[in-house]
Design an enzyme around this catalytic site. Structure first.
Site: not given
Lengths: 208, 254
Positions: A81, A187, A189
């Site tokens: 990001c 993202h 994650e």
């Protein structure tokens, strides 16, 4: 060797820790006083504005160390990001110079008015694979990732572009890879198995 | 592809998962960790967890429970309930929460939103706006903690929050909560045409077409509780979430 997660105070490292634990990859949180000797790869997470991110980076003891391990020792690094955006020369969002590790700039995301698409681009979107990289599983047809951003990266050299994404009529570079330097706008994650695969590949496939 | 998001919302009370109707009569529906595991497996877009006791009982967030959620949650997790300071917010972000939802604290401390946005960025701060129909048939702002209607017009409260920098507005209709009879489309439309940030609409979803209607009037996301936890005419507890392909087929072209 472990993966080092850079904690410069500009990102949510909790989710990355959770993800790495889930896939059984050992990690270390790197703070200003940490040495980089026990890690072989780095993750640079980040959210927030470009200048606030660069300011924290410039004011930290990380700056010199990071430039050295990334540019001289070729340590693999994944920017997420804002972390990705900081790797470029600079951004329309701010005045400060970026890290300049990749020939790219950051511009405002601007879908056409009649498309009625909000900025920030917030939510799930597909990616298109542009090159063989060892980090994206090309056998999976529809891969989606979670995005939250108002600006996006534009690479000078299309050979650096790893993934492309459409937001309405805007096509932007959602990930790049240049030697040991990798960045993704989304993202991973927070992107279910698609993100899990990306971290697994990053952990398994890249060496300094 | 669907640019918009569909978000299961889970209500916590006494450490268990409950579902309310019109913000009342919480019915126990199960173990939250189990529910979160199922939603994670079903690869939902996002998850919203609201602790409905915390602010009323003036308790801080239950960090250890939330940490357990976050470790099972590989999509964005938003949490609301009992957050009244930057320190608490910071703790939540450290354990892996992506967004925090604030309501009660804004009423008490109007500077808090600005402080939170400055510290953690717009994208991680959501203002919760609860609305209810009054005796005269007008839609007004509702305080969840005080259980009463407020004087400030709800749109003004939302506009103030946006001005303070919040990244999203969670618009929840008390009248529609738990009814599964359709959403408050008028208010959603008003919010979407007056506010620049994404609107997450909540309350009243009973079918995919309810979600579609809310998307059509401009909602960026729809959140639902009952629709994902109850099944059949007798409202048996069964956690479901449609396959992504089905959602794309039904909701893709809006």
């Amino acid at each position: 060797m472990k993966i080092g997660i850079l904690d410069i105070g500009i990102g949510n490292i909790g989710s990355i820790k959770n993800m790495l634990s889930k896939i059984g990859v050992s990690y270390e949180i790197l703070r200003e006083t940490s040495s980089f000797t026990s890690v072989s790869k780095l993750i640079l997470p980040g959210v927030g504005s470009f200048d606030s991110g660069m300011k924290k980076l410039n004011n930290s003891c990380f700056f010199e160390k990071l430039n050295d391990v990334v540019l001289n020792q070729n340590m693999p690094i994944l920017g997420i990001c804002l972390g990705m955006q900081l790797m470029t020369r600079g951004s329309e969002e701010g005045d400060l110079e970026g890290l300049g590790w990749i020939d790219a700039d950051v511009v405002r995301l601007s879908p056409k008015k009649e498309e009625n698409l909000k900025v920030p681009h917030m939510g799930w979107n597909y990616v298109r694979n542009c090159k063989v990289s060892g980090i994206i599983d090309t056998s999976l047809e529809k891969q989606k990732f979670y995005f939250v951003h108002s600006y996006h990266v534009v690479c000078d050299d299309y050979n650096d572009v790893l993934l492309e994404t459409n937001y309405g009529s805007v096509v932007f570079h959602s990930a790049f890879i240049h030697n040991n330097i990798i960045g993704c706008q989304f993202h991973p994650e927070k992107s279910h198995r698609f993100g899990m695969n990306l971290f697994k590949a990053f952990a398994a496939n890249f060496e300094s | 592809l669907i640019y918009k998001r569909i978000i299961p919302s889970l209500l916590l009370s006494n450490g268990g998962l409950v579902k309310t109707t019109n913000f009342k009569n919480p019915k126990y529906v199960g173990d939250p960790i189990n529910a979160i595991r199922i939603f994670n497996e079903k690869e939902v877009d996002e998850l919203l967890v609201l602790d409905i006791d915390a602010s009323r009982k003036k308790k801080p967030p239950n960090y250890s429970l939330i940490e357990e959620f976050a470790s099972e949650c590989f999509m964005p997790l938003a949490y609301g309930g009992g957050i009244s300071s930057c320190e608490q917010a910071s703790k939540l972000f450290q354990i892996g929460v992506e967004k925090i939802v604030i309501q009660t604290a804004i009423f008490k401390n109007s500077n808090l939103l600005k402080e939170l946005v400055c510290e953690f960025g717009s994208q991680s701060i959501v203002a919760s706006v609860d609305i209810i129909t009054n005796f005269w048939g007008n839609t007004v702002l509702y305080s969840y903690v005080k259980k009463n209607k407020l004087k400030m017009p709800w749109l003004q409260f939302a506009e103030k929050s946006v001005k303070a920098g919040v990244g999203e507005i969670l618009l929840n209709s008390v009248d529609k909560d738990g009814t599964m009879q359709g959403m408050d489309l008028n208010s959603i439309k008003t919010a979407c045409s007056n506010l620049e940030v994404p609107i997450v609409a909540v309350g009243g979803v009973g079918s995919l077409s309810d979600i579609k209607e809310a998307f059509k009037v401009g909602a960026s996301a729809v959140s639902a509780g009952s629709f994902f936890v109850f099944n059949g005419p007798h409202k048996a507890v069964l956690i479901t979430y449609p396959e992504y392909e089905k959602l794309e087929e039904e909701l893709g072209k809006i």
